[in-house]
Design a protein around this motif. Sequence first.
Motif, PDB file in Angstrom:
ATOM      1  N   ILE A  43      28.409  36.124 -13.065  1.00 12.52           N
ATOM      2  CA  ILE A  43      29.034  34.874 -13.517  1.00 12.52           C
ATOM      3  C   ILE A  43      30.467  34.782 -13.019  1.00 12.52           C
ATOM      4  O   ILE A  43      30.925  33.716 -12.581  1.00 12.52           O
ATOM      5  CB  ILE A  43      28.975  34.776 -15.057  1.00 12.52           C
ATOM      6  N   ASP A  52      32.105  28.168 -15.324  1.00  6.80           N
ATOM      7  CA  ASP A  52      32.338  27.717 -16.697  1.00  6.80           C
ATOM      8  C   ASP A  52      31.021  27.361 -17.378  1.00  6.80           C
ATOM      9  O   ASP A  52      30.801  27.697 -18.552  1.00  6.80           O
ATOM     10  CB  ASP A  52      33.278  26.521 -16.707  1.00  6.80           C
ATOM     11  N   CYS A  53      30.135  26.675 -16.654  1.00  4.94           N
ATOM     12  CA  CYS A  53      28.847  26.283 -17.220  1.00  4.94           C
ATOM     13  C   CYS A  53      27.993  27.514 -17.529  1.00  4.94           C
ATOM     14  O   CYS A  53      27.401  27.613 -18.606  1.00  4.94           O
ATOM     15  CB  CYS A  53      28.118  25.347 -16.246  1.00  4.94           C
ATOM     16  N   ALA A  54      27.952  28.459 -16.586  1.00  3.67           N
ATOM     17  CA  ALA A  54      27.158  29.671 -16.789  1.00  3.67           C
ATOM     18  C   ALA A  54      27.712  30.499 -17.940  1.00  3.67           C
ATOM     19  O   ALA A  54      26.959  31.097 -18.716  1.00  3.67           O
ATOM     20  CB  ALA A  54      27.127  30.492 -15.504  1.00  3.67           C
ATOM     21  N   ASP A  55      29.028  30.532 -18.073  1.00  6.45           N
ATOM     22  CA  ASP A  55      29.644  31.282 -19.163  1.00  6.45           C
ATOM     23  C   ASP A  55      29.270  30.684 -20.518  1.00  6.45           C
ATOM     24  O   ASP A  55      29.006  31.415 -21.479  1.00  6.45           O
ATOM     25  CB  ASP A  55      31.165  31.292 -18.993  1.00  6.45           C
ATOM     26  N   GLN A  56      29.205  29.354 -20.616  1.00 11.60           N
ATOM     27  CA  GLN A  56      28.817  28.710 -21.861  1.00 11.60           C
ATOM     28  C   GLN A  56      27.373  29.055 -22.214  1.00 11.60           C
ATOM     29  O   GLN A  56      27.060  29.330 -23.379  1.00 11.60           O
ATOM     30  CB  GLN A  56      28.988  27.202 -21.744  1.00 11.60           C
ATOM     31  N   VAL A  57      26.498  29.031 -21.209  1.00 12.24           N
ATOM     32  CA  VAL A  57      25.094  29.380 -21.453  1.00 12.24           C
ATOM     33  C   VAL A  57      24.973  30.834 -21.884  1.00 12.24           C
ATOM     34  O   VAL A  57      24.220  31.184 -22.811  1.00 12.24           O
ATOM     35  CB  VAL A  57      24.250  29.121 -20.194  1.00 12.24           C
ATOM     36  N   PHE A  58      25.742  31.711 -21.240  1.00  7.54           N
ATOM     37  CA  PHE A  58      25.725  33.134 -21.567  1.00  7.54           C
ATOM     38  C   PHE A  58      26.164  33.363 -23.008  1.00  7.54           C
ATOM     39  O   PHE A  58      25.567  34.154 -23.752  1.00  7.54           O
ATOM     40  CB  PHE A  58      26.635  33.873 -20.584  1.00  7.54           C
ATOM     41  N   ARG A  59      27.216  32.675 -23.419  1.00 10.96           N
ATOM     42  CA  ARG A  59      27.702  32.823 -24.790  1.00 10.96           C
ATOM     43  C   ARG A  59      26.711  32.249 -25.793  1.00 10.96           C
ATOM     44  O   ARG A  59      26.546  32.791 -26.897  1.00 10.96           O
ATOM     45  CB  ARG A  59      29.072  32.154 -24.937  1.00 10.96           C
ATOM     46  N   LEU A  60      26.037  31.155 -25.439  1.00  9.47           N
ATOM     47  CA  LEU A  60      25.011  30.599 -26.324  1.00  9.47           C
ATOM     48  C   LEU A  60      23.865  31.590 -26.491  1.00  9.47           C
ATOM     49  O   LEU A  60      23.357  31.795 -27.606  1.00  9.47           O
ATOM     50  CB  LEU A  60      24.486  29.275 -25.751  1.00  9.47           C
ATOM     51  N   TYR A  61      23.465  32.211 -25.396  1.00 11.55           N
ATOM     52  CA  TYR A  61      22.411  33.230 -25.467  1.00 11.55           C
ATOM     53  C   TYR A  61      22.832  34.367 -26.398  1.00 11.55           C
ATOM     54  O   TYR A  61      22.055  34.821 -27.253  1.00 11.55           O
ATOM     55  CB  TYR A  61      22.124  33.763 -24.062  1.00 11.55           C
TER      56      TYR A  61
END
Length: 235
Positions: A43, A52-61
Amino acid sequence: MNDLLDMTGAEPKPVFWYGIPHGYRQVDLHPSREGLAEVARQIRELPGEARDCADQVFRLYAFVVMALQKQQVQGCALGMHPDNSGGPVLSVLTVSSVPMPGVSPKLVLTKLLADSPGNGPDDGLRPVELPAGVGFLSESVRITVAPGVPPEGQEEPRQEKTWQGMVAIPDARSSSVVVVQMVTASWELADDYRGVLLGTARTVTFTDPVSAQAERAPGAGAPGSAAAVMRSDFG
């Protein structure tokens, strides 16, 4: 992002087993620290907006995994199937164990069944015969807040119907209940998802299929075995 590495932990030893239906992908609820570190590294190497988008998805996971771990969820799978018009239909399947210390889970569920007002889909529990014993089916259609921003010109969040189904299976060896749940926004396909839910519940076993097959070799997969039941329900 390093704080997300704290979500790792040892995977608990399973006390029951089940099959995953076709079209579902299992979510890793106990990711390794090394695996998360590698995802974080990938990421960080992405360009700005994509990072930034991938980081948000990672944090949601990470948030979802930690929440499911706290709820003693043993398994979670995401399903995607085509609807009648070829569009994607999404659903979530979870399997968990609910402790009920000091009481008989079967007696509690039987009492709830007796107190149910009727036999309709929204009238409480219904008994179902399963290879692991008698299970109890419950389902409902509810109005929930839909994800995303409200429609233009509307302040209140958008709402939509969701179908929720559950099969509770008493564990005869302990004071606990195995709970198989399914949720989908495609409530009009409730009959189809009920079939998938019951198919998954039929694969639940309290005997390790691998050990059972090893003891039965070379006749593993004989009629009535856990492996045969899984093939029967899911092909």
